[in-house]
Design a protein around this motif. Structure first.
Motif, mmCIF file in Angstrom:
data_model
loop_
_atom_site.group_PDB
_atom_site.id
_atom_site.type_symbol
_atom_site.label_atom_id
_atom_site.label_comp_id
_atom_site.label_asym_id
_atom_site.label_seq_id
_atom_site.Cartn_x
_atom_site.Cartn_y
_atom_site.Cartn_z
ATOM 1 N N CYS A 74 0.836 -1.203 0.000
ATOM 2 C CA CYS A 74 0.000 0.000 0.000
ATOM 3 C C CYS A 74 0.873 1.257 0.000
ATOM 4 O O CYS A 74 0.425 2.327 -0.372
ATOM 5 N N HIS A 122 1.236 -2.702 7.531
ATOM 6 C CA HIS A 122 0.340 -3.208 6.492
ATOM 7 C C HIS A 122 -0.604 -4.217 7.124
ATOM 8 O O HIS A 122 -0.207 -5.002 7.996
ATOM 9 N N GLU A 123 -1.841 -4.194 6.687
ATOM 10 C CA GLU A 123 -2.874 -5.023 7.308
ATOM 11 C C GLU A 123 -2.525 -6.503 7.348
ATOM 12 O O GLU A 123 -2.799 -7.197 8.325
ATOM 13 N N CYS A 151 -2.153 2.971 4.261
ATOM 14 C CA CYS A 151 -2.783 1.736 4.702
ATOM 15 C C CYS A 151 -3.530 1.996 6.016
ATOM 16 O O CYS A 151 -3.199 2.922 6.764
ATOM 17 N N ASP A 152 -4.510 1.147 6.287
ATOM 18 C CA ASP A 152 -5.537 1.430 7.302
ATOM 19 C C ASP A 152 -5.061 2.124 8.578
ATOM 20 O O ASP A 152 -5.656 3.104 9.006
ATOM 21 N N THR A 193 -3.656 1.763 -1.827
ATOM 22 C CA THR A 193 -4.508 1.220 -0.769
ATOM 23 C C THR A 193 -5.751 0.563 -1.363
ATOM 24 O O THR A 193 -6.083 0.780 -2.525
ATOM 25 N N CYS A 194 -6.426 -0.229 -0.544
ATOM 26 C CA CYS A 194 -7.609 -0.956 -1.003
ATOM 27 C C CYS A 194 -8.589 0.012 -1.665
ATOM 28 O O CYS A 194 -8.834 1.107 -1.161
ATOM 29 N N ALA A 222 -8.934 2.487 4.645
ATOM 30 C CA ALA A 222 -7.964 3.417 4.063
ATOM 31 C C ALA A 222 -8.675 4.529 3.290
ATOM 32 O O ALA A 222 -8.360 5.716 3.445
HETATM 33 FE FE1 FES Z 1 -3.493 -1.519 2.997
HETATM 34 FE FE2 FES Z 1 -6.066 -2.413 2.520
HETATM 35 S S1 FES Z 1 -4.283 -3.561 3.048
HETATM 36 S S2 FES Z 1 -5.278 -0.404 2.587
#
Ligand code: FES
Length: 571
Positions: free
Chosen positions: A56, A87-88, A124-125, A196-197, A203
């Motif tokens: 991300c 990172h998630e 990222c989140d 990002t997602c 995010a």
């Molecule tokens: Fe990073 Fe979804 S894994 S924004």
């Protein structure tokens, strides 16, 4: 403020001789190749959150270069420095466990190192919340640049985007509709680029609410990660950071109850991630501002969901960018916002909105009279099961389940869930209510995104797509379903979720905002008297895990550490 030290003179290392401290600092920074002229400029710190584990943030080096160019164009000296990058999918046990650690890293590095302003680069989140929390506590002039959403992918003619489609396709795999070979091939397409997602996950939500709150230059939230426009936005942010350094506009002057109200209104209007609520509570807490859950619910009752993005709608973030980004959303809900809030532009939100590019016909942001949903994306529930509140993203729920009474099927922990949910002998029907406990801030620990309790395999195979699910966990903003989250207080802290037994009846009534365990008070009192807290996890006697377990607060207070609230250190 005239005698406040600036640039390299800020925050000198303590040797007991300030002249010596500055002399030594100059000697060492000159080893980086700087001239005296460069070192006399305003210093702009640039938080570099690049990590080889964080796709991300893959473009962060390019963004940092563009920010540095912008700083130089405005006569400043950019100095980049690293912080933790999260990172998630690469944070065990969960990125939320580490968000507060990152926020402390950000705060202390901003405090410790000389900088007149700072550019916060994240995406990222958890990184944007951690950056905002740290910057709010340090209260040095700050501006946010997000990495931006990734592109969409394609699989056998179908458009895919992380991570709503990650979950949807995995659900199909669990139901036996997609075989192992195909699900493997899908991993080539789910995350097809840096960024990002690309749905309305955490995010995207945090990017939009950060812009709405005034901590980002207008137009910055939705620009895709790989576009030249993203680099131009970064360059402009670097330039603006130098002006912020000169003007002295601090986060505490931008983030206040009114701008947080704007952020919460946008959170509802975009059908944003439930995690946004937790993160905004944490950011607000750093400035001593309590986040009122009832006020958030009230905002939701008058704010329609306007943004047609997955998981509640159809489109992806790159479509929102082409539709104009945040500006058309703000225009539609202009009367619900406090337009007098100051943003990092130095202007008011209303003035920024007046300067935004003119509207044009598009199909991603709905007009107010034709919303995706007439009311906001999230509701706050109360009741004897959740006296401290719980949240449901009803925009992503099944309408028919919003008023539902069912029999509880209880899982004591995530491990218990993993072990039993797919057992063919599990006594469960589609009308039951799945309950997961010990998955909250302390219980898991770290309040993982395990609230998206999978539909038991035998029901999924029979075509069941949604059930009422309740937990003290969080859920990815990219997920969907009739899912009650953030049950507060959590069960590991003795909340009523700890008292539920399989076979009890639970009543959910979203229009009435209630969640009730239909068990007598006497019976609940007897269960409470017999309740024992779960044992602490291995390793809880030391280090960050101990710090976390000793100090993490509940979801309604943002899961921040109790000792980090109210930025009370001298600035
Ligand atoms: Fe990073 Fe979804 S894994 S924004």
């Amino acid at each position: 403020m005239a005698d406040t030290p600036k640039g390299m003179r800020k925050g000198l290392t303590r040797y007991g001789d300030e002249g010596f401290s500055l002399y030594l600092r100059k000697a060492f920074i000159k080893a980086m190749g700087y001239t005296d002229e460069a070192l006399e400029r305003p210093i702009i710190g640039v938080v570099n959150t690049f990590s080889g584990y964080n796709a991300c943030h893959r473009t962060v080096p390019d963004l940092v270069a563009a920010i540095e160019r912008g700083v130089m164009l405005a006569g400043g000296l950019p100095v980049q420095f690293p912080t933790i990058s999260l990172h998630e999918s690469f944070a065990h046990p969960t990125s939320m466990f580490l968000r507060n650690l990152m926020s402390m890293d950000v705060e202390e590095m901003i405090r410790a190192q000389p900088m007149d302003a700072v550019v916060l680069v994240g995406g990222c989140d958890k990184t944007v919340p951690a950056l905002l929390m740290g910057a709010a506590s340090a209260d040095v002039p700050a501006i946010t640049v997000v990495t931006g959403p990734m592109s969409t992918g394609s699989h056998r003619g179908e458009r895919l985007g992380a991570c709503t489609d990650c979950r949807r396709l995995w659900g199909k795999h669990r139901a036996g509709e997609i075989d192992a070979e195909e699900i493997d091939a899908i991993t080539d397409q789910l995350v097809p680029s840096a960024g990002t997602c690309c749905v309305m996950g955490t995010a995207s939500t945090m990017a939009l609410v950060t812009e709405a709150m005034g901590m980002m230059l207008p137009g910055g939230a939705a620009i895709p990660a790989t576009l030249a426009d993203r680099m131009r936005h970064a360059e402009r942010s670097g330039t603006r950071a130098v002006e912020l350094a000169r003007e002295g506009l601090r986060p505490s002057q931008v983030i206040n109850p009114a701008s947080l109200g704007n952020a919460l209104t946008v959170l509802q209007a975009v059908g944003g991630s439930t995690n946004g609520l937790v993160h905004l509570a944490a950011v607000a807490g750093r400035l001593g501002i309590p986040l009122d859950l009832e006020a958030f619910d009230a905002i939701g009752r008058e704010t329609p969901v306007l943004v047609d993005l997955k998981p509640s709608g159809e489109h992806y973030m790159e479509d929102l960018y082409k539709a104009g980004g945040l500006a058309p959303i703000l225009r539609e809900i202009r009367d619900l916002l406090d337009l007098s809030c100051i943003t990092v532009t130095g202007r008011t939100l209303g003035e920024d909105l007046d300067r935004a590019p003119p509207p044009f016909e598009q199909h991603v942001v709905r007009p107010r009279n034709r919303p995706l949903r007439p009311h906001g994306g999230m509701a706050i529930l109360r009741g004897n099961l959740v006296p401290g509140g719980a949240v449901i993203k009803h925009a992503a729920a099944t309408e028919a389940l919003l008023v539902h009474t069912g029999r509880a099927v209880v899982f004591d922990s995530m491990e218990d869930l993993t072990n039993r949910v797919d057992d063919p002998d599990l006594d469960v029907t589609a009308e039951d209510v799945l309950v997961l406990r010990n998955a909250g801030p302390r219980g898991a620990p770290g309040m993982p995104e395990s609230g998206y309790i999978p539909i038991p395999r035998k029901l999924a195979a029979a075509g069941v797509k949604d059930m009422v699910r309740i937990s003290d966990a969080r859920m990815s903003g990219t997920a969907f379903g009739t899912i009650v989250l953030h049950a507060c207080p959590e069960s590991a802290a003795g909340g009523p979720l700890a008292l539920v037994r399989t076979g009890d009846r639970i009543r959910l009534d979203v229009p009435q905002r209630t969640l009730e365990l239909l068990v007598s008070e006497d019976e609940l009192a007897a269960r409470r008297a017999a309740w024992q807290p779960p044992p602490r996890p291995p390793g809880a006697h030391r280090g960050y895990l101990k710090l976390f377990l000793d100090h993490v607060e509940q979801a309604d207070r943002g899961c921040d550490f109790d000792f980090l609230r109210d930025g009370d250190r001298p600035r």
